[in-house]
Design a protein around this motif. Structure first.
Motif, mmCIF file in Angstrom:
data_model
loop_
_atom_site.group_PDB
_atom_site.id
_atom_site.type_symbol
_atom_site.label_atom_id
_atom_site.label_comp_id
_atom_site.label_asym_id
_atom_site.label_seq_id
_atom_site.Cartn_x
_atom_site.Cartn_y
_atom_site.Cartn_z
ATOM 1 N N HIS A 193 0.812 -1.220 0.031
ATOM 2 C CA HIS A 193 0.068 0.039 0.064
ATOM 3 C C HIS A 193 0.823 1.369 0.132
ATOM 4 O O HIS A 193 0.472 2.331 -0.491
ATOM 5 N N GLU A 194 2.021 1.122 0.665
ATOM 6 C CA GLU A 194 2.874 2.249 0.666
ATOM 7 C C GLU A 194 4.421 1.851 0.449
ATOM 8 O O GLU A 194 4.664 0.663 0.593
ATOM 9 N N VAL A 195 5.164 3.005 0.263
ATOM 10 C CA VAL A 195 6.571 2.507 0.046
ATOM 11 C C VAL A 195 7.346 3.633 0.847
ATOM 12 O O VAL A 195 7.132 4.647 0.972
ATOM 13 N N ILE A 196 8.370 2.883 1.755
ATOM 14 C CA ILE A 196 9.292 3.974 2.288
ATOM 15 C C ILE A 196 10.607 3.777 1.594
ATOM 16 O O ILE A 196 11.084 2.950 1.212
ATOM 17 N N VAL A 197 10.930 5.064 1.550
ATOM 18 C CA VAL A 197 12.436 5.437 1.064
ATOM 19 C C VAL A 197 13.425 5.741 1.912
ATOM 20 O O VAL A 197 13.073 6.445 2.581
ATOM 21 N N LEU A 198 14.358 4.968 1.902
ATOM 22 C CA LEU A 198 15.643 5.279 2.818
ATOM 23 C C LEU A 198 16.772 5.337 2.038
ATOM 24 O O LEU A 198 17.288 4.939 0.980
ATOM 25 N N PRO A 199 17.818 6.208 2.581
ATOM 26 C CA PRO A 199 19.353 6.413 1.884
ATOM 27 C C PRO A 199 19.921 4.896 2.296
ATOM 28 O O PRO A 199 19.609 4.162 3.036
ATOM 29 N N THR A 200 20.700 4.670 1.076
ATOM 30 C CA THR A 200 21.219 3.129 1.134
ATOM 31 C C THR A 200 22.821 3.419 1.691
ATOM 32 O O THR A 200 23.449 2.081 1.911
ATOM 33 N N ARG A 201 23.465 4.337 2.256
ATOM 34 C CA ARG A 201 24.558 4.382 2.479
ATOM 35 C C ARG A 201 24.835 5.743 3.290
ATOM 36 O O ARG A 201 23.938 6.394 3.457
ATOM 37 N N ALA A 202 26.115 5.741 3.983
ATOM 38 C CA ALA A 202 26.277 6.966 4.560
ATOM 39 C C ALA A 202 26.691 8.119 3.746
ATOM 40 O O ALA A 202 27.159 7.753 2.441
ATOM 41 N N MET A 203 26.265 9.247 4.123
ATOM 42 C CA MET A 203 26.624 10.534 3.125
ATOM 43 C C MET A 203 27.603 11.317 3.579
ATOM 44 O O MET A 203 27.872 11.651 4.861
ATOM 45 N N GLY A 204 28.182 12.122 2.758
ATOM 46 C CA GLY A 204 29.185 13.105 3.033
ATOM 47 C C GLY A 204 28.435 14.521 3.430
ATOM 48 O O GLY A 204 27.269 14.583 3.390
ATOM 49 N N GLU A 205 29.233 15.352 3.858
ATOM 50 C CA GLU A 205 28.572 16.653 4.612
ATOM 51 C C GLU A 205 27.931 17.311 3.297
ATOM 52 O O GLU A 205 27.124 17.892 3.457
ATOM 53 N N SER A 206 28.619 17.362 2.112
ATOM 54 C CA SER A 206 27.870 17.954 1.045
ATOM 55 C C SER A 206 26.768 17.068 0.325
ATOM 56 O O SER A 206 26.314 17.744 -0.708
ATOM 57 N N GLU A 207 26.236 16.001 0.829
ATOM 58 C CA GLU A 207 25.443 15.110 0.156
ATOM 59 C C GLU A 207 23.982 15.301 0.749
ATOM 60 O O GLU A 207 23.383 14.129 0.951
ATOM 61 N N GLY A 208 23.616 16.657 1.060
ATOM 62 C CA GLY A 208 22.376 16.765 1.822
ATOM 63 C C GLY A 208 21.208 16.346 0.995
ATOM 64 O O GLY A 208 20.154 15.974 1.289
#
Ligand SMILES: Cc1cc2nc3c(=O)[nH]c(=O)nc-3n(C[C@H](O)[C@H](O)[C@H](O)COP(=O)(O)OP(=O)(O)OC[C@H]3O[C@@H](n4cnc5c(N)ncnc54)[C@H](O)[C@@H]3O)c2cc1C
Length: 478
Positions: A193-208
């Motif tokens: 019914h719904e989809v949750i989207v999550l980041p797949t990895r750690a991000m750097g400071e400029s990767e907002g």
């Protein structure tokens, strides 16, 4: 709202979602020959809750409200053990198939609740809590789109030639954000019914822009589900006892400049939390993984025992050796799964998570041993796994006498009996589905290397490295 019945669940999927299959837009997935099968398979999570034998485990009663145990936020080892037991039951009802429908989404919700509870701005936690209640009270199935397309695996999201290789925010508005990207391998999405989207990895400071988490109804405009046709093979019930009835769907999930309203945004540019969220999700999700693998590894042991008996080789030394390995493989997985729950770790909001060290060792143990376990079963079974008769041959008056005469096993084992087990093993290990299970073992819920990384990290963080180095140093007189 009461729990959904299987029929209500199937009806609820007719909501205009944009699903594509082999180049065609499919209006109603429940009547599609392949996706309909997957939807009915997924409905097992709903039928188990109605089964008097399982209801007490499958349904939680709290403050006068009844809801699916999958939505029980774990606050103790007992909660995790009950969740694991329910996953095992639902999976064996699915004839040793893979995870069903309510497991993965709740893993993500638990991770979101735990991570947002520690964030400075309480708004995210409030939104996740509201989303959790919405899904729990409507008895929803929720998919999780975490794995990105990723392009060059060695480059960071912001260093890719095409910045859309990892899903990202392309526009910020007062009322929400617009996102673009394609998530891969999204299980159960055609029938969620719904989809949750999550980041797949750690991000750097400029990767907002890549540090984004949210949830959307599956029928949101611009959200396109490109379903994989892998394993959409023939349906003969004799030759394919599992896959004629059961199916999992995965999609390439396209977010073609999709608007996400503020109340559905759970992380929006906080780069430090992106990696924590990705890892917290897999803590919960790998526990689900090892729980749903239990019927599978038990079935492999059972297949080996039955076909060895039918083939008359049950007493052979090499067969016993293989049994011992298959039994140990399955029992170590079971013990580690239980231990991951018993050693659970507290989260800041009062919930618990499976112990990251133990759960990653469990998943790694399963994944590294799976192909070898299949090899043992195939070796014991023999080549008829891929050279035996088809369902039509059994129906033919002319051919059947040869089958019943020559395909028997040891004294007292008929050809029909032996070939039934042979067909089950073939469907499980040597079909398209067998190949699917092998890739699933290696990659799903994180690849082998991802688990190794987590084992190393969790061992260090939990003081394990200090303990063993200290011990060895003291014993060596250092
Ligand atoms: C059946 C199935 C169901 C799934 N369901 C879901 C789901 O519901 N939701 C979801 O989000 N995901 C899902 N997944 C995705 C799963 O988590 C990924 O397949 C897994 O994380 C591996 O990612 P990948 O497939 O992109 O492979 P890759 O990451 O491309 O891995 C391929 C190889 O490259 C190596 N590698 C990758 N990056 C590097 C690097 N930087 N340096 C060195 N080596 C590297 C890996 O170790 C591996 O050996 C599913 C996968 C499968 C197979």
């Amino acid at each position: 709202m009461p729990l959904m019945s299987p029929a209500q669940y199937l009806e609820s999927l007719k909501d205009g979602r944009e699903v594509w299959y082999r180049g065609q837009r499919i209006d109603d997935i429940t009547t599609h020959p392949v996706m309909g099968k997957a939807a009915r398979h997924a409905a097992i999570d709903y039928s188990v809750a109605e089964d008097p034998e399982h209801e007490a485990l499958a349904v939680v009663e709290e403050n006068g409200q009844r809801y699916s145990r999958y939505y029980k936020i774990p606050t103790s080892a007992e909660d995790l053990l009950k969740r694991s037991a329910l996953i095992e039951i639902c999976t064996s009802e699915g004839d040793t198939l893979v995870t069903l429908i309510k497991e993965i989404g709740t893993d993500a919700i638990f991770a979101l609740l735990a991570v947002t509870a520690e964030m400075d701005d309480p708004i995210y936690h409030e939104r996740v809590q509201a989303f959790y209640e919405h899904c729990r009270d409507n008895d929803f199935a929720v998919a999780v789109a975490q794995s990105d397309a990723k392009g060059d695996r060695v480059k960071r999201p912001s260093a890719q030639a095409d910045p859309d290789m990892y899903l990202r925010v392309v526009e910020r508005r007062d009322d929400g954000v617009v996102v673009r990207g394609m998530k891969l391998h999204t299980s159960i999405s055609t029938n969620a019914h719904e989809v949750i989207v999550l980041p797949t990895r750690a991000m750097g400071e400029s990767e907002g822009d890549w540090s984004i988490a949210f949830a959307l109804p599956i029928n949101t405009p611009g959200l396109k589900l490109l379903a994989s046709p892998f394993g959409d093979g023939p349906d003969e019930p004799g030759e394919h006892p599992i896959t004629s009835k059961h199916k999992m769907m995965e999609t390439m999930t396209v977010f073609d400049d999709v608007f996400v309203p503020n109340d559905r945004i759970f992380l929006n540019g906080e780069t430090a939390e992106a990696g924590t969220l990705a890892l917290t999700f897999v803590e919960y999700h790998r526990f689900t993984a090892v729980s749903y693998k239990l019927p599978l590894v038990d079935a492999l042991g059972g297949c080996a025992a039955v076909i060895a008996d039918y083939n008359g080789i049950i007493g052979a030394g090499h067969v016993r050796e293989k049994f011992v390995e298959l039994i140990s493989y399955a029992e170590i997985l079971r013990a580690l799964t239980e231990k991951a729950a018993e050693r659970c770790i507290p989260k800041p909001n009062g919930q618990v998570a499976p112990d990251p060290l133990t759960v990653n060792i469990a998943k790694s143990h399963f994944a590294h041993g799976y192909h070898r376990a299949v090899q043992h079963v195939q070796e014991i079974a023999g080549g008829l796994l891929v050279t035996g008769p088809g369902d039509e041959d059994w129906e033919s008056e002319e051919i059947r006498p040869f089958l019943t005469k020559y395909l028997v096993g040891r004294d007292g084992v008929s050809a029909e009996q032996r070939m039934k087990m042979m067909n089950f093993i073939r469907d499980l290990t040597s079909s398209d589905y067998g190949g699917y299970q092998e890739v699933l073992a290696i990659h799903a819920e994180g690849s082998l290397e991802a688990e190794k990384l987590q084992i190393f990290r969790a061992f260090n963080q939990g003081g394990g490295a200090r303990r063993v180095v200290g011990l060895a140093s003291r014993m060596a007189g250092l």
